[in-house]
Design a protein around this motif. Structure first.
Motif, PDB file in Angstrom:
ATOM      1  N   ALA A  83      -1.015   4.171   6.230  1.00 30.33           N
ATOM      2  CA  ALA A  83      -1.429   3.602   7.518  1.00 30.33           C
ATOM      3  C   ALA A  83      -2.946   3.577   7.633  1.00 30.33           C
ATOM      4  O   ALA A  83      -3.528   2.600   8.117  1.00 30.33           O
ATOM      5  CB  ALA A  83      -0.820   4.417   8.659  1.00 30.33           C
ATOM      6  N   ALA A  84      -3.596   4.650   7.171  1.00 33.86           N
ATOM      7  CA  ALA A  84      -5.063   4.696   7.223  1.00 33.86           C
ATOM      8  C   ALA A  84      -5.674   3.611   6.344  1.00 33.86           C
ATOM      9  O   ALA A  84      -6.611   2.918   6.734  1.00 33.86           O
ATOM     10  CB  ALA A  84      -5.553   6.073   6.802  1.00 33.86           C
ATOM     11  N   ILE A  85      -5.132   3.440   5.139  1.00 32.26           N
ATOM     12  CA  ILE A  85      -5.668   2.426   4.223  1.00 32.26           C
ATOM     13  C   ILE A  85      -5.469   1.026   4.789  1.00 32.26           C
ATOM     14  O   ILE A  85      -6.367   0.178   4.734  1.00 32.26           O
ATOM     15  CB  ILE A  85      -5.017   2.568   2.834  1.00 32.26           C
ATOM     16  N   ASN A  86      -4.284   0.760   5.345  1.00 33.22           N
ATOM     17  CA  ASN A  86      -4.023  -0.558   5.922  1.00 33.22           C
ATOM     18  C   ASN A  86      -4.989  -0.862   7.066  1.00 33.22           C
ATOM     19  O   ASN A  86      -5.460  -1.996   7.217  1.00 33.22           O
ATOM     20  CB  ASN A  86      -2.584  -0.643   6.406  1.00 33.22           C
ATOM     21  N   LYS A  87      -5.279   0.140   7.890  1.00 32.35           N
ATOM     22  CA  LYS A  87      -6.223  -0.067   8.991  1.00 32.35           C
ATOM     23  C   LYS A  87      -7.629  -0.349   8.468  1.00 32.35           C
ATOM     24  O   LYS A  87      -8.344  -1.205   8.997  1.00 32.35           O
ATOM     25  CB  LYS A  87      -6.237   1.164   9.906  1.00 32.35           C
ATOM     26  N   VAL A  88      -8.024   0.367   7.429  1.00 33.38           N
ATOM     27  CA  VAL A  88      -9.351   0.144   6.859  1.00 33.38           C
ATOM     28  C   VAL A  88      -9.442  -1.249   6.243  1.00 33.38           C
ATOM     29  O   VAL A  88     -10.479  -1.923   6.342  1.00 33.38           O
ATOM     30  CB  VAL A  88      -9.675   1.233   5.821  1.00 33.38           C
ATOM     31  N   LEU A  89      -8.362  -1.722   5.624  1.00 35.90           N
ATOM     32  CA  LEU A  89      -8.365  -3.063   5.041  1.00 35.90           C
ATOM     33  C   LEU A  89      -8.452  -4.149   6.098  1.00 35.90           C
ATOM     34  O   LEU A  89      -8.774  -5.298   5.782  1.00 35.90           O
ATOM     35  CB  LEU A  89      -7.115  -3.261   4.180  1.00 35.90           C
ATOM     36  N   THR A  90      -8.156  -3.814   7.363  1.00 32.92           N
ATOM     37  CA  THR A  90      -8.346  -4.781   8.444  1.00 32.92           C
ATOM     38  C   THR A  90      -9.746  -4.697   9.042  1.00 32.92           C
ATOM     39  O   THR A  90     -10.079  -5.505   9.912  1.00 32.92           O
ATOM     40  CB  THR A  90      -7.317  -4.560   9.560  1.00 32.92           C
ATOM     41  N   GLY A  91     -10.540  -3.720   8.597  1.00 31.91           N
ATOM     42  CA  GLY A  91     -11.920  -3.636   9.067  1.00 31.91           C
ATOM     43  C   GLY A  91     -12.276  -2.365   9.801  1.00 31.91           C
ATOM     44  O   GLY A  91     -13.445  -2.175  10.164  1.00 31.91           O
ATOM     45  N   MET A  92     -11.319  -1.480  10.043  1.00 27.72           N
ATOM     46  CA  MET A  92     -11.632  -0.234  10.740  1.00 27.72           C
ATOM     47  C   MET A  92     -12.252   0.774   9.777  1.00 27.72           C
ATOM     48  O   MET A  92     -12.232   0.595   8.557  1.00 27.72           O
ATOM     49  CB  MET A  92     -10.361   0.337  11.392  1.00 27.72           C
ATOM     50  N   SER A  93     -12.788   1.858  10.310  1.00 26.22           N
ATOM     51  CA  SER A  93     -13.380   2.929   9.507  1.00 26.22           C
ATOM     52  C   SER A  93     -12.569   4.207   9.708  1.00 26.22           C
ATOM     53  O   SER A  93     -12.160   4.520  10.832  1.00 26.22           O
ATOM     54  CB  SER A  93     -14.842   3.172   9.898  1.00 26.22           C
ATOM     55  N   ALA A  94     -12.326   4.924   8.626  1.00 25.22           N
ATOM     56  CA  ALA A  94     -11.511   6.143   8.663  1.00 25.22           C
ATOM     57  C   ALA A  94     -12.391   7.363   8.387  1.00 25.22           C
ATOM     58  O   ALA A  94     -13.186   7.353   7.436  1.00 25.22           O
ATOM     59  CB  ALA A  94     -10.384   6.061   7.643  1.00 25.22           C
ATOM     60  N   PHE A  95     -12.225   8.403   9.213  1.00 23.94           N
ATOM     61  CA  PHE A  95     -12.968   9.645   9.056  1.00 23.94           C
ATOM     62  C   PHE A  95     -12.000  10.717   8.532  1.00 23.94           C
ATOM     63  O   PHE A  95     -11.116  11.179   9.271  1.00 23.94           O
ATOM     64  CB  PHE A  95     -13.572  10.085  10.392  1.00 23.94           C
TER      65      PHE A  95
ATOM     66  N   THR B 158      -6.900   9.711  -4.407  1.00 23.31           N
ATOM     67  CA  THR B 158      -5.871   8.736  -4.029  1.00 23.31           C
ATOM     68  C   THR B 158      -6.496   7.381  -3.713  1.00 23.31           C
ATOM     69  O   THR B 158      -5.969   6.332  -4.106  1.00 23.31           O
ATOM     70  CB  THR B 158      -5.080   9.244  -2.816  1.00 23.31           C
ATOM     71  N   LEU B 159      -7.630   7.393  -3.029  1.00 19.45           N
ATOM     72  CA  LEU B 159      -8.307   6.138  -2.708  1.00 19.45           C
ATOM     73  C   LEU B 159      -8.815   5.444  -3.964  1.00 19.45           C
ATOM     74  O   LEU B 159      -8.799   4.214  -4.052  1.00 19.45           O
ATOM     75  CB  LEU B 159      -9.461   6.395  -1.739  1.00 19.45           C
ATOM     76  N   GLU B 160      -9.264   6.210  -4.939  1.00 16.02           N
ATOM     77  CA  GLU B 160      -9.706   5.615  -6.199  1.00 16.02           C
ATOM     78  C   GLU B 160      -8.554   4.911  -6.908  1.00 16.02           C
ATOM     79  O   GLU B 160      -8.732   3.831  -7.486  1.00 16.02           O
ATOM     80  CB  GLU B 160     -10.297   6.699  -7.107  1.00 16.02           C
ATOM     81  N   ASP B 161      -7.363   5.509  -6.853  1.00 19.04           N
ATOM     82  CA  ASP B 161      -6.219   4.946  -7.562  1.00 19.04           C
ATOM     83  C   ASP B 161      -5.571   3.786  -6.818  1.00 19.04           C
ATOM     84  O   ASP B 161      -5.042   2.870  -7.447  1.00 19.04           O
ATOM     85  CB  ASP B 161      -5.167   6.038  -7.808  1.00 19.04           C
ATOM     86  N   THR B 162      -5.591   3.816  -5.497  1.00 19.18           N
ATOM     87  CA  THR B 162      -4.852   2.813  -4.723  1.00 19.18           C
ATOM     88  C   THR B 162      -5.687   1.600  -4.333  1.00 19.18           C
ATOM     89  O   THR B 162      -5.210   0.465  -4.410  1.00 19.18           O
ATOM     90  CB  THR B 162      -4.272   3.451  -3.446  1.00 19.18           C
ATOM     91  N   VAL B 163      -6.916   1.793  -3.906  1.00 18.00           N
ATOM     92  CA  VAL B 163      -7.720   0.667  -3.413  1.00 18.00           C
ATOM     93  C   VAL B 163      -8.980   0.422  -4.237  1.00 18.00           C
ATOM     94  O   VAL B 163      -9.810  -0.403  -3.860  1.00 18.00           O
ATOM     95  CB  VAL B 163      -8.117   0.873  -1.936  1.00 18.00           C
TER      96      VAL B 163
ATOM     97  N   VAL C 210       0.825  -1.206   0.000  1.00 21.44           N
ATOM     98  CA  VAL C 210       0.000   0.000   0.000  1.00 21.44           C
ATOM     99  C   VAL C 210       0.859   1.256   0.000  1.00 21.44           C
ATOM    100  O   VAL C 210       0.576   2.221  -0.726  1.00 21.44           O
ATOM    101  CB  VAL C 210      -0.954  -0.011   1.208  1.00 21.44           C
ATOM    102  N   LYS C 211       1.915   1.255   0.793  1.00 26.53           N
ATOM    103  CA  LYS C 211       2.739   2.467   0.884  1.00 26.53           C
ATOM    104  C   LYS C 211       3.373   2.803  -0.455  1.00 26.53           C
ATOM    105  O   LYS C 211       3.399   3.973  -0.863  1.00 26.53           O
ATOM    106  CB  LYS C 211       3.809   2.285   1.959  1.00 26.53           C
TER     107      LYS C 211
END
Length: 545
Positions: free
Chosen positions: A150-162, A70-75, A47-48
């Motif tokens: 770091a935010a994307i990795n956390k979201v991929l584990t199931g967390m939610s990012a604001f 960025t989210l559209e391009d990465t995930v 991800v990084k």
């Protein structure tokens, strides 16, 4: 890092199109073409690297639109249906809630949104991030992150990012709810009496099942991630004041050194990556799906590895005799537990040596003592003995594999067909003799009575080798084969611990505990081959006795 910077020119062209083309159709078409070329050239490993490739740094932008791009391009936001960015406005400030639909607990998110709907612009006048973090998100597990990866990795584990407009940090809330089944009793390690809960495919459930049985402050759970792409959670568990520190450090270092795309097959791939074992059939670790078994091994000073998405747990180090023990022996009285253990050892011995010994006595009848004159086929078959054994061995393996893949309602029919074809028709047609089928059935029962599935498979492979050696070299082949097996097991080591302990090196106390199941109040010492820091199970009694 060359791969993340090799198309910096393309990045600039996409983000800043040539003058005069910002609003024209030609400019849009050219921008889309350059963007697609950039997509086609991306070869990021994690991800990084992907974030650096697309936006040049790992910072979180103050503009929500830039973060969305960025989210559209990465995930794959907008391309993958389960990747969601919910854009809302609270207190006059735009907020983007980024989560994976299949992992998010909708009830928790609904409660959070309901709470945030009461936010007014006055509440956010001083510091919006501080207000959200400290006052308006009523949740236990909340943290901040200032890096996009770091935010994307956390979201991929199931967390939610604001993501909050105007802020360079993101708020991460634990809203995970993994799809999982209930903790049912393991099918391989069933007991007549005892707990009926077993591990599931969810890491948090598994560690909680063990923590429920071990309320020891010394029980440590260290979480690491393995795999550049899968980022599978691996939990290293041990009791700090019992386990050998060198063993813990060795296991921790081996896990951290693993460089691989991922371990989608969980614990088995992790074992192979850690041990490097190739052609030795005997297992170096013990697998268990029972929380009570894992808890008892932790109390002995073992190290345990939980792998997310796997219902089995690795226990190490282990020995040959450990793999021969079952939880049922400890659920009965010491006398009955010892009896069950002896029966199990007899079955394991039969699965290894019964067929080679019988064939040796048939080939060399002079070896038979008078009391065993009844041993041997009463009539000859159309096939040589070794071919009969090989065919029936392969037939049993085929039936075992077919039983795994056969739906439950058809399993009985499949077993009936196998019994008629092999047990009756094969003998009547003269392909097999009755004794071959009989002794093969006894050996198969001994294999299935082996508690460790991996050990049972290894033993039957060794049995095949012994059969071939006996057929080729008779007595010499049997002696050479048994000697080679003993040497193989003796030099085999499980994390610098002897695989044949307490037989080699011989330890009288340990051997007695293997042969006789002691009562819980008599078993005062932990196994010495674990090298525990605290070898005594019980505190000293009053009076020093």
């Amino acid at each position: 890092m060359d791969r993340t910077t090799q198309h910096e020119g393309d990045t600039e062209a996409v983000l800043h199109p040539p003058a005069g083309q910002e609003n024209g159709d030609g400019g849009d078409a050219e921008a889309r073409k350059r963007h697609q070329e950039k997509v086609d050239h991306e070869i990021s490993d994690n991800v990084k690297e992907s974030v650096l490739y697309w936006q040049g740094d790992d910072a979180i932008s103050t503009r929500l639109e830039d973060n969305k791009k960025t989210l559209e391009d990465t995930v794959g936001l907008g391309a993958s249906f389960d990747v969601v960015l919910r854009e809302m406005s609270f207190g006059g400030r735009k907020v983007g809630i980024f989560f994976i639909n299949g992992f998010a607990n909708s009830l928790i998110l609904t409660e959070l949104l309901d709470r945030l709907s009461y936010v007014t612009p006055k509440d956010l006048s001083s510091n919006a991030l501080h207000s959200y973090f400290e006052r308006f998100i009523p949740h236990v597990q909340v943290e901040l992150a200032d890096q996009m990866s770091a935010a994307i990795n956390k979201v991929l584990t199931g967390m939610s990012a604001f993501f909050i407009e105007g802020e360079r940090k993101v708020i991460l809330v634990d809203t995970r709810q993994y799809p999982s089944r209930g903790p049912d009793e393991p099918s391989i390690e069933r007991v007549v009496r005892g707990s009926r809960d077993g591990f599931t495919e969810t890491l948090m459930t598994n560690v909680a099942l063990v923590r429920r049985r071990l309320r020891d402050p010394g029980l440590k759970y260290e979480v690491m991630q393995v795999g550049r792409r899968t980022r599978t959670d691996v939990c290293l568990a041990y009791i700090d004041d019992i386990a050998d520190k060198k063993l813990v450090e060795s296991v921790r270092a081996k896990i951290k050194k693993i460089v691989i795309d991922g371990i989608p097959l969980a614990d088995k791939q992790l074992e192979e990556a850690m041990t490097g074992k190739k052609w030795n059939p005997y297992p170096l670790v013990r697998y268990s799906e029972r929380p009570d078994v894992v808890a008892s091994h932790l109390l002995e000073g073992r190290v345990v590895l939980f792998v997310d998405t796997s219902p089995s747990v690795m226990i190490l180090p282990t020995t040959f005799f450990d793999l021969c023990q079952h939880a049922e022996e400890n659920r009965q009285s010491p006398f009955m537990g010892s009896y069950l253990r002896w029966i199990r050892f007899a079955g394991i011995f039969a699965s290894l040596f019964l067929l080679p010994l019988w064939m040796l006595m048939v080939i060399s009848p002079e070896l038979k003592p008078p009391v065993l004159d009844f041993i041997g086929p009463q009539k000859a078959a159309k096939l040589p003995l070794i071919l009969q054994f090989l065919l029936i061995e392969f037939g049993v393996d085929l039936m075992r594999m077919a039983a795994v893949h056969t739906p439950t309602p058809l399993a009985s029919a499949m077993g009936l067909i196998a019994a008629i074809l092999i047990g009756d028709v094969a003998v009547k047609t003269g392909l097999f003799v009755n004794e071959v089928v009989l002794y093969m059935a006894i050996a198969a029962i001994g294999m299935f009575a082996t508690p460790s599935y991996e050990l049972g498979l290894a033993n039957r492979l060794i049995r095949l080798v012994l059969l071939v050696l006996v057929a080729a070299f008779k007595v010499k082949g049997f002696v050479i084969g048994v000697t080679a097996i003993l040497v193989l097991l003796t030099v085999h080591r499980s994390y610098n611990s002897s695989y044949m302990w307490p037989f080699i090196p011989f330890n009288a106390r340990g051997m007695l505990s293997i042969l006789v199941r002691k009562s819980v109040m008599e078993d005062e010492k932990r196994p010495s081959y674990n090298k525990p820091r605290d070898s005594t199970r019980m505190p000293e009694r009053e009076g020093g006795s």
